[in-house]
Design a protein around this motif. Structure first.
Motif, PDB file in Angstrom:
ATOM      1  N   SER A 205       0.828  -1.203   0.000  1.00  0.00           N
ATOM      2  CA  SER A 205       0.000   0.000   0.000  1.00  0.00           C
ATOM      3  C   SER A 205       0.865   1.256   0.000  1.00  0.00           C
ATOM      4  O   SER A 205       0.559   2.237  -0.693  1.00  0.00           O
ATOM      5  CB  SER A 205      -0.925  -0.002   1.216  1.00  0.00           C
ATOM      6  N   ALA A 206       1.965   1.223   0.754  1.00  0.00           N
ATOM      7  CA  ALA A 206       2.883   2.366   0.749  1.00  0.00           C
ATOM      8  C   ALA A 206       3.482   2.576  -0.637  1.00  0.00           C
ATOM      9  O   ALA A 206       3.675   3.718  -1.080  1.00  0.00           O
ATOM     10  CB  ALA A 206       3.987   2.148   1.777  1.00  0.00           C
ATOM     11  N   GLY A 207       3.772   1.481  -1.342  1.00  0.00           N
ATOM     12  CA  GLY A 207       4.271   1.612  -2.704  1.00  0.00           C
ATOM     13  C   GLY A 207       3.259   2.264  -3.626  1.00  0.00           C
ATOM     14  O   GLY A 207       3.609   3.107  -4.463  1.00  0.00           O
ATOM     15  N   ALA A 208       1.991   1.902  -3.475  1.00  0.00           N
ATOM     16  CA  ALA A 208       0.952   2.521  -4.299  1.00  0.00           C
ATOM     17  C   ALA A 208       0.814   4.007  -3.981  1.00  0.00           C
ATOM     18  O   ALA A 208       0.581   4.828  -4.880  1.00  0.00           O
ATOM     19  CB  ALA A 208      -0.376   1.800  -4.081  1.00  0.00           C
ATOM     20  N   VAL A 209       0.965   4.372  -2.712  1.00  0.00           N
ATOM     21  CA  VAL A 209       0.916   5.795  -2.340  1.00  0.00           C
ATOM     22  C   VAL A 209       2.059   6.559  -3.012  1.00  0.00           C
ATOM     23  O   VAL A 209       1.881   7.685  -3.494  1.00  0.00           O
ATOM     24  CB  VAL A 209       0.971   5.948  -0.809  1.00  0.00           C
ATOM     25  N   LEU A 210       3.241   5.947  -3.057  1.00  0.00           N
ATOM     26  CA  LEU A 210       4.366   6.601  -3.724  1.00  0.00           C
ATOM     27  C   LEU A 210       4.082   6.818  -5.209  1.00  0.00           C
ATOM     28  O   LEU A 210       4.478   7.837  -5.783  1.00  0.00           O
ATOM     29  CB  LEU A 210       5.638   5.767  -3.547  1.00  0.00           C
ATOM     30  N   LEU A 211       3.396   5.875  -5.831  1.00  0.00           N
ATOM     31  CA  LEU A 211       3.037   6.063  -7.239  1.00  0.00           C
ATOM     32  C   LEU A 211       2.067   7.228  -7.413  1.00  0.00           C
ATOM     33  O   LEU A 211       2.121   7.946  -8.417  1.00  0.00           O
ATOM     34  CB  LEU A 211       2.423   4.784  -7.804  1.00  0.00           C
ATOM     35  N   ALA A 212       1.178   7.414  -6.447  1.00  0.00           N
ATOM     36  CA  ALA A 212       0.289   8.577  -6.500  1.00  0.00           C
ATOM     37  C   ALA A 212       1.084   9.871  -6.390  1.00  0.00           C
ATOM     38  O   ALA A 212       0.758  10.874  -7.037  1.00  0.00           O
ATOM     39  CB  ALA A 212      -0.751   8.485  -5.380  1.00  0.00           C
ATOM     40  N   VAL A 213       2.140   9.857  -5.583  1.00  0.00           N
ATOM     41  CA  VAL A 213       3.008  11.033  -5.476  1.00  0.00           C
ATOM     42  C   VAL A 213       3.740  11.277  -6.794  1.00  0.00           C
ATOM     43  O   VAL A 213       3.891  12.421  -7.244  1.00  0.00           O
ATOM     44  CB  VAL A 213       4.007  10.849  -4.317  1.00  0.00           C
ATOM     45  N   VAL A 214       4.188  10.199  -7.434  1.00  0.00           N
ATOM     46  CA  VAL A 214       4.891  10.320  -8.715  1.00  0.00           C
ATOM     47  C   VAL A 214       3.995  10.954  -9.776  1.00  0.00           C
ATOM     48  O   VAL A 214       4.474  11.630 -10.693  1.00  0.00           O
ATOM     49  CB  VAL A 214       5.386   8.930  -9.165  1.00  0.00           C
ATOM     50  N   ALA A 215       2.691  10.755  -9.659  1.00  0.00           N
ATOM     51  CA  ALA A 215       1.771  11.326 -10.644  1.00  0.00           C
ATOM     52  C   ALA A 215       1.845  12.850 -10.679  1.00  0.00           C
ATOM     53  O   ALA A 215       1.555  13.458 -11.720  1.00  0.00           O
ATOM     54  CB  ALA A 215       0.341  10.873 -10.337  1.00  0.00           C
ATOM     55  N   LEU A 216       2.237  13.483  -9.582  1.00  0.00           N
ATOM     56  CA  LEU A 216       2.273  14.948  -9.543  1.00  0.00           C
ATOM     57  C   LEU A 216       3.379  15.532 -10.429  1.00  0.00           C
ATOM     58  O   LEU A 216       3.107  16.423 -11.243  1.00  0.00           O
ATOM     59  CB  LEU A 216       2.406  15.419  -8.097  1.00  0.00           C
ATOM     60  N   PRO A 217       4.638  15.085 -10.317  1.00  0.00           N
ATOM     61  CA  PRO A 217       5.626  15.582 -11.288  1.00  0.00           C
ATOM     62  C   PRO A 217       5.327  15.147 -12.713  1.00  0.00           C
ATOM     63  O   PRO A 217       5.654  15.866 -13.665  1.00  0.00           O
ATOM     64  CB  PRO A 217       6.954  14.996 -10.787  1.00  0.00           C
ATOM     65  N   TYR A 218       4.697  13.992 -12.888  1.00  0.00           N
ATOM     66  CA  TYR A 218       4.271  13.603 -14.233  1.00  0.00           C
ATOM     67  C   TYR A 218       3.244  14.588 -14.780  1.00  0.00           C
ATOM     68  O   TYR A 218       3.239  14.910 -15.974  1.00  0.00           O
ATOM     69  CB  TYR A 218       3.673  12.199 -14.207  1.00  0.00           C
ATOM     70  N   LEU A 219       2.378  15.059 -13.903  1.00  0.00           N
ATOM     71  CA  LEU A 219       1.364  16.024 -14.330  1.00  0.00           C
ATOM     72  C   LEU A 219       2.017  17.309 -14.818  1.00  0.00           C
ATOM     73  O   LEU A 219       1.671  17.840 -15.883  1.00  0.00           O
ATOM     74  CB  LEU A 219       0.411  16.285 -13.162  1.00  0.00           C
ATOM     75  N   ASP A 220       2.987  17.804 -14.050  1.00  0.00           N
ATOM     76  CA  ASP A 220       3.676  19.023 -14.469  1.00  0.00           C
ATOM     77  C   ASP A 220       4.509  18.792 -15.724  1.00  0.00           C
ATOM     78  O   ASP A 220       4.618  19.677 -16.581  1.00  0.00           O
ATOM     79  CB  ASP A 220       4.565  19.535 -13.331  1.00  0.00           C
ATOM     80  N   ALA A 221       5.109  17.608 -15.837  1.00  0.00           N
ATOM     81  CA  ALA A 221       5.882  17.307 -17.044  1.00  0.00           C
ATOM     82  C   ALA A 221       4.975  17.229 -18.266  1.00  0.00           C
ATOM     83  O   ALA A 221       5.358  17.645 -19.364  1.00  0.00           O
ATOM     84  CB  ALA A 221       6.641  15.996 -16.863  1.00  0.00           C
ATOM     85  N   SER A 222       3.772  16.703 -18.095  1.00  0.00           N
ATOM     86  CA  SER A 222       2.825  16.635 -19.209  1.00  0.00           C
ATOM     87  C   SER A 222       2.420  18.030 -19.657  1.00  0.00           C
ATOM     88  O   SER A 222       2.319  18.309 -20.855  1.00  0.00           O
ATOM     89  CB  SER A 222       1.585  15.831 -18.795  1.00  0.00           C
ATOM     90  N   ILE A 223       2.184  18.917 -18.697  1.00  0.00           N
ATOM     91  CA  ILE A 223       1.861  20.301 -19.047  1.00  0.00           C
ATOM     92  C   ILE A 223       3.051  20.958 -19.732  1.00  0.00           C
ATOM     93  O   ILE A 223       2.896  21.729 -20.689  1.00  0.00           O
ATOM     94  CB  ILE A 223       1.447  21.081 -17.788  1.00  0.00           C
ATOM     95  N   GLY A 224       4.254  20.644 -19.269  1.00  0.00           N
ATOM     96  CA  GLY A 224       5.445  21.215 -19.878  1.00  0.00           C
ATOM     97  C   GLY A 224       5.652  20.794 -21.317  1.00  0.00           C
ATOM     98  O   GLY A 224       6.359  21.471 -22.070  1.00  0.00           O
ATOM     99  N   ALA A 225       5.041  19.676 -21.721  1.00  0.00           N
ATOM    100  CA  ALA A 225       5.167  19.222 -23.106  1.00  0.00           C
ATOM    101  C   ALA A 225       4.260  19.994 -24.049  1.00  0.00           C
ATOM    102  O   ALA A 225       4.401  19.880 -25.269  1.00  0.00           O
ATOM    103  CB  ALA A 225       4.852  17.729 -23.196  1.00  0.00           C
ATOM    104  N   VAL A 226       3.324  20.768 -23.508  1.00  0.00           N
ATOM    105  CA  VAL A 226       2.419  21.565 -24.334  1.00  0.00           C
ATOM    106  C   VAL A 226       3.045  22.940 -24.558  1.00  0.00           C
ATOM    107  O   VAL A 226       3.457  23.594 -23.598  1.00  0.00           O
ATOM    108  CB  VAL A 226       1.044  21.720 -23.649  1.00  0.00           C
ATOM    109  N   PRO A 227       3.144  23.401 -25.801  1.00  0.00           N
ATOM    110  CA  PRO A 227       3.710  24.737 -26.051  1.00  0.00           C
ATOM    111  C   PRO A 227       2.855  25.821 -25.397  1.00  0.00           C
ATOM    112  O   PRO A 227       1.688  25.985 -25.726  1.00  0.00           O
ATOM    113  CB  PRO A 227       3.683  24.858 -27.579  1.00  0.00           C
ATOM    114  N   LEU A 228       3.454  26.538 -24.460  1.00  0.00           N
ATOM    115  CA  LEU A 228       2.753  27.593 -23.736  1.00  0.00           C
ATOM    116  C   LEU A 228       3.655  28.813 -23.633  1.00  0.00           C
ATOM    117  O   LEU A 228       4.885  28.683 -23.617  1.00  0.00           O
ATOM    118  CB  LEU A 228       2.376  27.124 -22.322  1.00  0.00           C
ATOM    119  N   PRO A 229       3.070  30.003 -23.541  1.00  0.00           N
ATOM    120  CA  PRO A 229       3.897  31.192 -23.292  1.00  0.00           C
ATOM    121  C   PRO A 229       4.541  31.114 -21.918  1.00  0.00           C
ATOM    122  O   PRO A 229       4.001  30.503 -20.993  1.00  0.00           O
ATOM    123  CB  PRO A 229       2.891  32.344 -23.383  1.00  0.00           C
TER     124      PRO A 229
END
Length: 289
Positions: A205-229
């Protein structure tokens, strides 16, 4: 002389190669290009020799998906050139590309978590654990909403046309699509953590929680892949690549930390799920009287 069990050496090797892979990401130069592949391969071997719960295909299948993605993303050999898709700033924004960029980042981990959740979701829901997971899910979803709304407000307030006349709604839609795969990963991982905790698999369960934490930098990285000003890209980003100041010697601290946490999550999941042949049925208490 007591025979040496193969499990511990395999696990130690998986940890060592995971560390090598994270170190290579940190310095932007792979220590050994197959380190992640070998780490996940040893982890798969550890799961097989240590005994996996029924249905016995679930954990190996989840690890196989991760292993295939690691093979797909193996760094190129020194001296070779990798084809890089360049997005021209003046071109029309391809809206589905935002979703595709997010999906590319986390499709493997999302698939692995979904496979495990289908096995462990039954009889694993406790009110107290579920309430905590619901709060965490609100935080993850709230962060995604804040990021999208902030970008929408920034683009809307800009008086100049965005990207030489492109409708300002396009980048907002692209960002909204880009956050969907990481958001799905975070919410699914929290659901898996809840189910595993209900079955008494606290390490997994702790491992799954860590994966939920990993989703946050993935979210920002996904936004960073979109061309934005520049004025709209990182105003509310808390887990972007510049959240920890890079240096010349350590140019990628946030990606390295993300990789380390993600591989640690897989290690905890596998160690927490091995050694038993079937899922442990959640224990329920009968009310007194």
């Amino acid at each position: 002389m007591r025979p040496v069990r193969p499990g511990p050496p395999l696990l130690i090797g998986a940890v060592a190669f995971a560390g090598l892979h994270a170190a290579g990401v940190l310095v932007a130069q792979p220590v050994w290009r197959y380190a992640e592949v070998l780490s996940l391969g040893l982890l798969l071997a550890y799961a097989l020799v240590s005994g996996v719960p029924a249905p016995r295909w679930a954990v190996p299948a989840a690890l196989t998906v991760l292993l295939l993605d690691a093979v797909r993303t193996t760094p190129p050999a020194p001296g070779t050139e990798r084809h890089v898709l360049m997005i021209e700033r003046g071109a029309d924004l391809d809206v589905p590309s935002g979703f595709e960029s997010g999906l590319t980042l986390c499709w493997a981990s999302l698939t692995a978590v979904a496979v495990l959740l289908t096995v462990w979701r039954r009889d694993g829901w406790h009110r107290r654990v579920t309430a905590g997971a619901a709060v965490a899910a609100l935080l993850v979803a709230g962060y995604a909403v804040v990021r999208v709304v902030d970008i929408w407000l920034a683009v809307r307030a800009e008086p100049r046309p965005y990207l030489h006349g492109t409708d300002s709604a396009d980048p907002v839609i692209a960002v909204g699509l880009a956050v969907l795969p990481p958001l799905a990963l975070g919410l699914t991982a929290l659901a898996l953590a809840t189910a595993l905790a209900g079955h008494g698999r606290r390490l997994a369960s702790a491992g799954a929680v860590l994966l939920a934490v990993v989703a946050l930098p993935y979210l920002d990285a996904s936004i960073g892949a979109v061309p934005l000003p520049l004025y709209a890209a990182d105003r509310t980003a808390m887990f972007a690549g510049n959240a920890i100041t890079p240096t010349l010697s350590l140019p990628r601290p946030v990606p390295a930390l993300t990789v380390a946490v993600e591989l640690a999550a897989y290690l905890l999941l596998v160690v927490g799920l091995t050694g038993s042949r079937r899922p442990t049925r959640a224990v329920t208490t009968e009310p007194a009287g």
